[in-house]
Design a protein around this motif. Sequence first.
Motif, short mmCIF file in Angstrom:
data_model
loop_
_atom_site.label_atom_id
_atom_site.label_comp_id
_atom_site.label_asym_id
_atom_site.label_seq_id
_atom_site.Cartn_x
_atom_site.Cartn_y
_atom_site.Cartn_z
N ALA A 110 0.83 -1.21 0.00
CA ALA A 110 0.00 0.00 0.00
C ALA A 110 0.86 1.26 0.00
N GLU A 113 2.38 1.79 -3.40
CA GLU A 113 1.40 2.21 -4.40
C GLU A 113 0.97 3.66 -4.22
N GLN A 114 0.69 4.07 -2.98
CA GLN A 114 0.07 5.38 -2.75
C GLN A 114 1.02 6.42 -2.18
N TYR A 207 -10.65 0.65 6.26
CA TYR A 207 -11.10 1.11 4.95
C TYR A 207 -12.60 1.39 4.90
N GLU A 211 -11.95 7.12 3.22
CA GLU A 211 -11.22 8.25 3.80
C GLU A 211 -11.73 8.46 5.21
N ARG A 219 -5.16 14.96 4.99
CA ARG A 219 -5.27 15.56 3.65
C ARG A 219 -5.52 17.06 3.76
N ALA A 224 0.41 13.56 2.46
CA ALA A 224 0.10 12.39 1.64
C ALA A 224 -0.57 11.35 2.53
N VAL A 226 -2.48 7.25 2.78
CA VAL A 226 -2.57 5.89 2.24
C VAL A 226 -3.75 5.20 2.92
N ASP A 227 -4.66 4.64 2.12
CA ASP A 227 -5.89 4.09 2.70
C ASP A 227 -5.79 2.59 2.96
N ALA A 230 -6.02 -0.22 0.04
CA ALA A 230 -4.77 -0.59 -0.64
C ALA A 230 -4.05 -1.68 0.13
N ARG A 254 -9.54 -3.07 -7.19
CA ARG A 254 -9.82 -1.85 -6.41
C ARG A 254 -11.11 -1.19 -6.90
#
Length: 265
Positions: A110, A113-114, A207, A211, A219, A224, A226-227, A230, A254
């Motif tokens: 995760a 990726e994010q 999750y 968010e 945010r 940055a 990451v959820d 992911a 996803r």
Amino acid sequence: MTALAGVAGQPIDHSLSPLIHGAWIAAAGLDADYRAFGPADEAGFAALAAEGRAGGLRGLNVTAPFKAAALAFADDVSETARLCGSANLLVFEGGRASADSTDGEGLMAALAEQAPDLVVAGRPVLILGAGGAARAAAAVLKASGADVRILNRTPARAEQLAADLGIEVAGPGALAAAALVVNALSVPPEIDMEALPDDAVLMDMTYRPLETPFLAAGRGRGLAVVDGLAMLIGQARPSFRALFGTEPPPVDVRALALAALGETA
């Protein structure tokens, strides 16, 4: 013969694992089925696992509240699962049950990726919580070279986790130095977002919602994030390989999961 696997937890109706694994099974053309199992208690889980050991199941992903029971049930335990003190994967073969934990691998996937620019090696990382999820996060981040600190409302639990893994309990100034903050709590944490560095990354292992208030606050601070979805998909990939002996095919799981959650990309 159809290869049967699944996910065991309680409650389990909310699990996205059957959707994710089912999409991969269909795309790969496997003669396989992946189901949700909801044992009422540990005795029910033990009976389900015994069915697997007897040859009725290829394996099980395991979620709350049975991760510790899965570890205790196993004949063989990976070093990762031992460090985590729990297992989210049982694979049955030849009358034996092997336990592993893919949560840490999912966490690192995760992050890659994010938050691809994040480097954790040699940098302070703060983990909120001291339960099984926090332990899995701490173990993999320490193995990745991070300087891991634990922050928990019950100091004794944080101290025990820190002693077990050879890491530290967070002290004053932990937020101000953190390159990454991982929320491993089941409730929204209360931290001072303004105390974090401008380049800090926030990750939430939850999750639902995608968010969380923790990520939304980060945010809003310009950080940055990451959820947890992911991470869920990241831990599912090695589980699929272990259960079905093949790589997950290139399906946008996803997007399927977001649709099931009623979320937008």
